[in-house]
Design an enzyme around this catalytic site. Structure first.
Site, PDB file in Angstrom:
ATOM      1  CD  GLU A  28      11.259 -18.138 -12.688  1.00 22.98           C
ATOM      2  OE1 GLU A  28      10.099 -18.127 -12.236  1.00 22.98           O
ATOM      3  OE2 GLU A  28      11.598 -18.808 -13.687  1.00 22.98           O
ATOM      4  CB  SER A  44      14.293 -22.027 -28.828  1.00 21.12           C
ATOM      5  OG  SER A  44      15.557 -21.399 -28.737  1.00 21.12           O
ATOM      6  CE  LYS A  67      12.351 -18.007 -21.597  1.00 20.06           C
ATOM      7  NZ  LYS A  67      13.407 -18.192 -22.634  1.00 20.06           N
TER       8      LYS A  67
HETATM    9  C1  LIG Z   1      14.553 -18.942 -22.504  1.00 14.47           C
HETATM   10  C2  LIG Z   1      15.063 -19.403 -23.786  1.00 14.47           C
HETATM   11  C3  LIG Z   1      15.752 -20.634 -23.903  1.00 14.47           C
HETATM   12  C4  LIG Z   1      16.121 -21.497 -22.748  1.00 14.47           C
HETATM   13  O1  LIG Z   1      15.068 -22.101 -22.067  1.00 14.47           O
HETATM   14  P1  LIG Z   1      14.696 -23.643 -22.203  1.00 14.47           P
HETATM   15  O2  LIG Z   1      13.754 -23.848 -21.073  1.00 14.47           O
HETATM   16  O3  LIG Z   1      15.952 -24.448 -22.068  1.00 14.47           O
HETATM   17  O4  LIG Z   1      14.067 -23.842 -23.522  1.00 14.47           O
HETATM   18  C5  LIG Z   1      16.128 -21.039 -25.173  1.00 14.47           C
HETATM   19  N1  LIG Z   1      15.898 -20.285 -26.262  1.00 14.47           N
HETATM   20  C6  LIG Z   1      15.257 -19.100 -26.175  1.00 14.47           C
HETATM   21  C7  LIG Z   1      15.020 -18.316 -27.419  1.00 14.47           C
HETATM   22  C8  LIG Z   1      14.828 -18.622 -24.941  1.00 14.47           C
HETATM   23  O5  LIG Z   1      14.194 -17.438 -24.878  1.00 14.47           O
END
Ligand SMILES: *Cc1c(COP(=O)(O)O)cnc(C)c1O
Length: 408
Positions: free
Chosen positions: A108, A376, A86
């Site tokens: 948001e 992620s 993010k």
């Molecule tokens: C917010 C988040 C997601 C989901 O968001 P995407 O827009 O689909 O990438 C995935 N993994 C983590 C660690 C997150 O914080």
């Protein structure tokens, strides 16, 4: 294929008249930045000094041995500042806010992770910051509220409607309509009206650009498959963008929750339960009932618990460029447990969805093949939700003792 925010009919910008000029301004500043090589340089530079970029790829040797199939590599977005991909999006949008000469940002947030990332960016750039969060989420995710407030953001509790993410989105739009002269709305994923899906994917593409180069340098060949979890779709778009023109299979993994048959999931592209509609200013697959009312979604991972999905991913599904699968809550906890024990990596519950599918497929692939999993985010920052998901009795006792301390 792509015509000002339309991806074969998905996407678009269904806006109230009053916001059209603001979106035009945003699109113009984004297009200028995108065509200015200096801008990407400035972006990559701040990400390297503030957020650990380039993040490495890690060879998961123990897991590879365990599954006796393809070599498993992990792209380490968990090493970003604030613990997830993010950061890429909010810092990129922050640079655009500076270019527009605006001084205030709003966002948001559901689980609070995007709120923390936005508040961090605002602190760094000196912007005022307001975060909208549903009352139910404020109660569930207090640690993130704590950090947003320490970072100087005003957290507004939304008590309208069902008091969750979609109600927070409505409130943020209401604020924007009133304050668009000095305010930018930092949308958190590759969804919403044009140009957000394209713009967020553009900033997140830094993941795929780096990963492609890193794998080629190490292995001198491309991965056979790339796996990413899909909430709104930003980390998936980010890593997939590095490989869209290559003979690489791309796999998006959604929240299967309690199972696709249970109706308690957030599988928009991997189940038959979603249908195409227009909501929140854009057209995509939504989990909705026959009257177009949004359904309740469920996932052990708050970041994947969303009714819509990136219109670009909807398009990539229709054109068969990306395959979509779902992982259940239980599979996710098992895959996360295994990854922690075998590699000492702690993926977020969201990211563990991608690991589930990679683990199912690794043993079916030859040993020469490489697969790449996008981690992620990191799970250790979400100890309250992770400990719940693992149903750890010692953690429960700790919380009980803490509560007693406060009551004494
Ligand atoms: C917010 C988040 C997601 C989901 O968001 P995407 O827009 O689909 O990438 C995935 N993994 C983590 C660690 C997150 O914080």
């Amino acid at each position: 294929m792509i015509d000002r925010g339309y991806y074969e009919g998905f996407g678009g910008a269904y806006l109230p008249e009053i916001l059209v000029a603001t979106f035009d301004e945003l699109e113009e500043v984004f297009n200028k930045a995108k065509n200015d090589p200096e801008f990407w340089h400035e972006y990559a530079e701040i990400m390297s000094t503030y957020s650990c970029r380039p993040t490495p790829v890690t060879f998961a040797g123990n897991l590879t041995e365990y599954f006796k199939g393809a070599k498993i590599y992990v792209k380490r977005e968990d090493l970003n500042h604030t613990g997830a991909h993010k950061a890429n999006n909010v810092m990129g949008q922050g640079l655009l806010v500076k270019r527009m000469g605006k001084t205030r940002v709003i966002a948001e947030t559901g689980a609070g992770q995007h709120g923390v990332a936005t508040a961090t960016m605002a602190a760094k750039f000196g912007f005022k910051c307001t975060i909208y969060m549903g009352e139910v989420d404020v109660k569930r995710q207090h640690p993130n509220v704590f950090w947003m407030e320490r970072l100087g953001a005003e957290v507004v509790t939304v008590r309208e409607g069902t008091r969750i993410l979609k109600d927070a989105i409505n409130e943020a739009f209401r604020d924007w309509v009133t304050n668009m002269d000095n305010t930018h709305y930092v949308l958190g994923t590759a969804c919403g009206p044009h140009p957000f899906p394209e713009m967020v994917s553009y900033f997140q593409s830094i993941i795929g650009k780096e990963a492609r180069k890193q794998i080629l340098e190490r292995e001198d060949k491309l991965p056979a498959r790339v796996y990413a979890c899909v909430g709104g779709g930003s980390n998936a778009m980010g890593i997939f963008k590095g490989f869209l023109d290559d003979p690489v299979e791309l796999v998006g993994v959604e929240a299967g929750g309690r199972g696709l048959d249970s109706g308690r999931h957030a599988a928009r592209l991997s189940s038959q339960d979603a249908s195409v509609g227009i909501a929140q200013g854009y057209k995509t697959y939504f989990l909705q009932n026959n009257d177009g009312q949004m359904r309740h979604t469920h996932s052990v991972a708050a970041g994947l618990d969303y009714v819509g999905v990136s219109p670009i991913l909807a398009y990539l599904k229709e054109t068969n460029r990306v395959r979509f699968e779902a992982a259940t809550d239980k599979e996710v906890v098992d895959a996360m447990s295994l990854t922690i024990k075998k590699e000492g990596l702690i993926p977020a519950l969201e990211s563990a969805h991608a690991f589930v599918q990679a683990f199912k497929e690794a043993p079916t692939l030859p040993k020469e093949d490489i697969i790449l999993v996008n981690q992620s985010g990191r799970g250790d920052k979400d100890i309250f939700t992770v400990a719940d998901a693992f149903a750890d009795p010692k953690w429960r006792e700790f919380i009980r003792n803490k509560a007693e301390e406060y009551n004494a």
